[in-house]
Design a protein around this motif. Sequence first.
Motif, mmCIF file in Angstrom:
data_model
loop_
_atom_site.group_PDB
_atom_site.id
_atom_site.type_symbol
_atom_site.label_atom_id
_atom_site.label_comp_id
_atom_site.label_asym_id
_atom_site.label_seq_id
_atom_site.Cartn_x
_atom_site.Cartn_y
_atom_site.Cartn_z
ATOM 1 N N ASP A 167 38.335 31.857 24.346
ATOM 2 C CA ASP A 167 38.410 33.263 23.977
ATOM 3 C C ASP A 167 38.203 34.129 25.222
ATOM 4 O O ASP A 167 37.270 33.898 25.996
ATOM 5 N N TYR A 168 39.074 35.121 25.409
ATOM 6 C CA TYR A 168 39.029 35.947 26.621
ATOM 7 C C TYR A 168 37.671 36.594 26.833
ATOM 8 O O TYR A 168 37.238 36.829 27.974
ATOM 9 N N ARG A 169 36.950 36.872 25.743
ATOM 10 C CA ARG A 169 35.656 37.561 25.866
ATOM 11 C C ARG A 169 34.599 36.693 26.541
ATOM 12 O O ARG A 169 33.637 37.217 27.112
ATOM 13 N N LEU A 170 34.791 35.370 26.501
ATOM 14 C CA LEU A 170 33.832 34.472 27.133
ATOM 15 C C LEU A 170 33.956 34.458 28.653
ATOM 16 O O LEU A 170 33.085 33.931 29.342
ATOM 17 N N LEU A 171 35.019 35.074 29.175
ATOM 18 C CA LEU A 171 35.216 35.110 30.620
ATOM 19 C C LEU A 171 34.330 36.146 31.301
ATOM 20 O O LEU A 171 34.271 36.194 32.538
ATOM 21 N N ILE A 172 33.667 36.971 30.522
ATOM 22 C CA ILE A 172 32.901 38.089 31.079
ATOM 23 C C ILE A 172 31.886 37.639 32.132
ATOM 24 O O ILE A 172 31.637 38.339 33.121
ATOM 25 N N ASN A 173 31.322 36.446 31.968
ATOM 26 C CA ASN A 173 30.313 35.957 32.912
ATOM 27 C C ASN A 173 30.916 35.377 34.182
ATOM 28 O O ASN A 173 30.192 35.072 35.131
ATOM 29 N N ASP A 174 32.254 35.206 34.208
ATOM 30 C CA ASP A 174 32.927 34.651 35.395
ATOM 31 C C ASP A 174 33.418 35.730 36.357
ATOM 32 O O ASP A 174 33.985 35.421 37.408
ATOM 33 N N ILE A 175 33.206 37.010 36.007
ATOM 34 C CA ILE A 175 33.870 38.099 36.721
ATOM 35 C C ILE A 175 32.883 38.872 37.593
ATOM 36 O O ILE A 175 31.774 39.194 37.172
ATOM 37 N N SER A 176 33.316 39.176 38.823
ATOM 38 C CA SER A 176 32.505 40.005 39.724
ATOM 39 C C SER A 176 33.318 41.230 40.143
ATOM 40 O O SER A 176 34.520 41.329 39.875
ATOM 41 N N GLU A 177 32.647 42.153 40.829
ATOM 42 C CA GLU A 177 33.299 43.400 41.241
ATOM 43 C C GLU A 177 34.421 43.167 42.256
ATOM 44 O O GLU A 177 35.296 44.009 42.406
ATOM 45 N N LYS A 178 34.404 42.045 42.941
ATOM 46 C CA LYS A 178 35.441 41.740 43.937
ATOM 47 C C LYS A 178 36.688 41.113 43.313
ATOM 48 O O LYS A 178 37.701 40.932 43.978
ATOM 49 N N ASP A 179 36.590 40.764 42.022
ATOM 50 C CA ASP A 179 37.716 40.113 41.350
ATOM 51 C C ASP A 179 38.686 41.146 40.793
ATOM 52 O O ASP A 179 38.409 42.353 40.787
ATOM 53 N N LEU A 180 39.808 40.655 40.292
ATOM 54 C CA LEU A 180 40.767 41.492 39.582
ATOM 55 C C LEU A 180 41.233 40.743 38.347
ATOM 56 O O LEU A 180 41.612 39.577 38.425
ATOM 57 N N LEU A 181 41.205 41.411 37.191
ATOM 58 C CA LEU A 181 41.767 40.868 35.972
ATOM 59 C C LEU A 181 43.151 41.480 35.757
ATOM 60 O O LEU A 181 43.297 42.713 35.810
ATOM 61 N N TYR A 182 44.122 40.612 35.508
ATOM 62 C CA TYR A 182 45.412 41.107 35.017
ATOM 63 C C TYR A 182 45.548 40.599 33.593
ATOM 64 O O TYR A 182 45.532 39.387 33.353
ATOM 65 N N LEU A 203 33.633 45.645 30.599
ATOM 66 C CA LEU A 203 34.156 45.545 31.962
ATOM 67 C C LEU A 203 33.875 46.825 32.738
ATOM 68 O O LEU A 203 33.494 46.769 33.917
ATOM 69 N N ASN A 204 34.054 47.963 32.091
ATOM 70 C CA ASN A 204 33.771 49.243 32.750
ATOM 71 C C ASN A 204 32.294 49.341 33.136
ATOM 72 O O ASN A 204 31.957 49.810 34.231
ATOM 73 N N ASN A 205 31.412 48.893 32.235
ATOM 74 C CA ASN A 205 29.975 48.952 32.520
ATOM 75 C C ASN A 205 29.597 48.063 33.699
ATOM 76 O O ASN A 205 28.620 48.330 34.408
ATOM 77 N N LYS A 206 30.368 46.998 33.927
ATOM 78 C CA LYS A 206 30.111 46.088 35.046
ATOM 79 C C LYS A 206 30.912 46.463 36.296
ATOM 80 O O LYS A 206 30.887 45.739 37.285
ATOM 81 N N ASN A 207 31.632 47.602 36.231
ATOM 82 C CA ASN A 207 32.419 48.084 37.368
ATOM 83 C C ASN A 207 33.494 47.076 37.792
ATOM 84 O O ASN A 207 33.722 46.827 38.975
ATOM 85 N N ILE A 208 34.168 46.504 36.798
ATOM 86 C CA ILE A 208 35.179 45.488 37.044
ATOM 87 C C ILE A 208 36.565 46.130 37.163
ATOM 88 O O ILE A 208 36.910 47.037 36.406
ATOM 89 N N SER A 209 37.360 45.631 38.090
ATOM 90 C CA SER A 209 38.733 46.106 38.285
ATOM 91 C C SER A 209 39.681 45.319 37.383
ATOM 92 O O SER A 209 39.632 44.085 37.362
ATOM 93 N N LYS A 232 39.014 52.368 36.073
ATOM 94 C CA LYS A 232 38.428 53.327 37.020
ATOM 95 C C LYS A 232 38.005 52.620 38.301
ATOM 96 O O LYS A 232 38.225 53.125 39.414
ATOM 97 N N ALA A 233 37.410 51.436 38.161
ATOM 98 C CA ALA A 233 36.968 50.690 39.344
ATOM 99 C C ALA A 233 38.153 50.324 40.231
ATOM 100 O O ALA A 233 38.052 50.392 41.462
ATOM 101 N N LEU A 234 39.260 49.941 39.617
ATOM 102 C CA LEU A 234 40.457 49.604 40.401
ATOM 103 C C LEU A 234 41.027 50.837 41.080
ATOM 104 O O LEU A 234 41.446 50.778 42.243
ATOM 105 N N GLN A 235 41.034 51.956 40.388
ATOM 106 C CA GLN A 235 41.533 53.200 40.976
ATOM 107 C C GLN A 235 40.775 53.531 42.266
ATOM 108 O O GLN A 235 41.365 53.921 43.274
ATOM 109 N N LYS A 236 39.458 53.362 42.234
ATOM 110 C CA LYS A 236 38.633 53.641 43.419
ATOM 111 C C LYS A 236 38.966 52.681 44.561
ATOM 112 O O LYS A 236 39.030 53.088 45.729
ATOM 113 N N ARG A 237 39.180 51.402 44.228
ATOM 114 C CA ARG A 237 39.508 50.416 45.272
ATOM 115 C C ARG A 237 40.852 50.733 45.924
ATOM 116 O O ARG A 237 41.018 50.596 47.142
#
Length: 298
Positions: free
Chosen positions: A169-184, A216-222, A276-281
Amino acid sequence: MKLPHPIQYQGSKRNLASQILQYFPLDIETLIEPFAGSAAISVAAAYNNYANKFIINDLNKPLLNLLELIIEHPNKISNNYEKIWNKQHINSVEHYFEIREKFNKSKDSSLFLYLMARCAKGAVRYNKSGEFNQSPDKRRKGTIPERMKKNIMGVSSLLKGKVKFKSEDYRLLINDISEKDLLYMDPPYQGVCSNRDSRYYSGIDHSEFVVFLEELNNKNISYIISYDGRLGDKKYGEPMPKHLNLEHIEINAGRSSQATLLGKKDITYESLYLSKALQKRIINDNQNTLIMKELKYA
């Protein structure tokens, strides 16, 4: 090397990849595709050196296993495909249905590759029981083995040893993601969530997806989402909620096949949503690029 594409998959973003990659930041640590499908964006990103680490996730386990075979064991899957393809010449339509029946019983990914290469319009379809039920294209016999092997080897050369494969389930990926990553993310379109749609192995709930985006927004994820679109003046799907603060961009997907058949000139536009995080990057990347250009010519 041309951009390789062994998996014929209706709805793949392969033809739109160059437009989507325009919104990628320059410092991606890991590119993550929660709804990978044919993983066309990961292939294009690796081809253009946007990322060196990838997470490819899809609930369609036979499809995910096929991607893993293509990337990690290219010779094995190429040889299996050639054997299956070469057996179809006596009665290719009957052969197709035999392979389809075997696949629905075994879920063998080697069989799945042949079915996708030979099925009508490259359109994967499932019945209510989750069985592959698309008919064969009677005008052609699928990608010839030599070309298929070249495409498989091309994808493997780009991604081998760089991918973590997941089927959850895509929601379980939340713990694999950092601010340097990108989700498409290219999830099933709105409208296929509560009722089963034959185009998708599994749908998603829109409200649950919005909650995931809030996390994702709360974690500042792109992240980038392909989610809805329009054909001429007709819109498909509701826009994403405004409180998510997403940048909405339309990309030209060309004239639809249906419009062409009807003699119309309507263009299909697909929506991209940028976090929003991606826009800033992206703004920071552009500012740094301008600074480097000024230093170069100073």
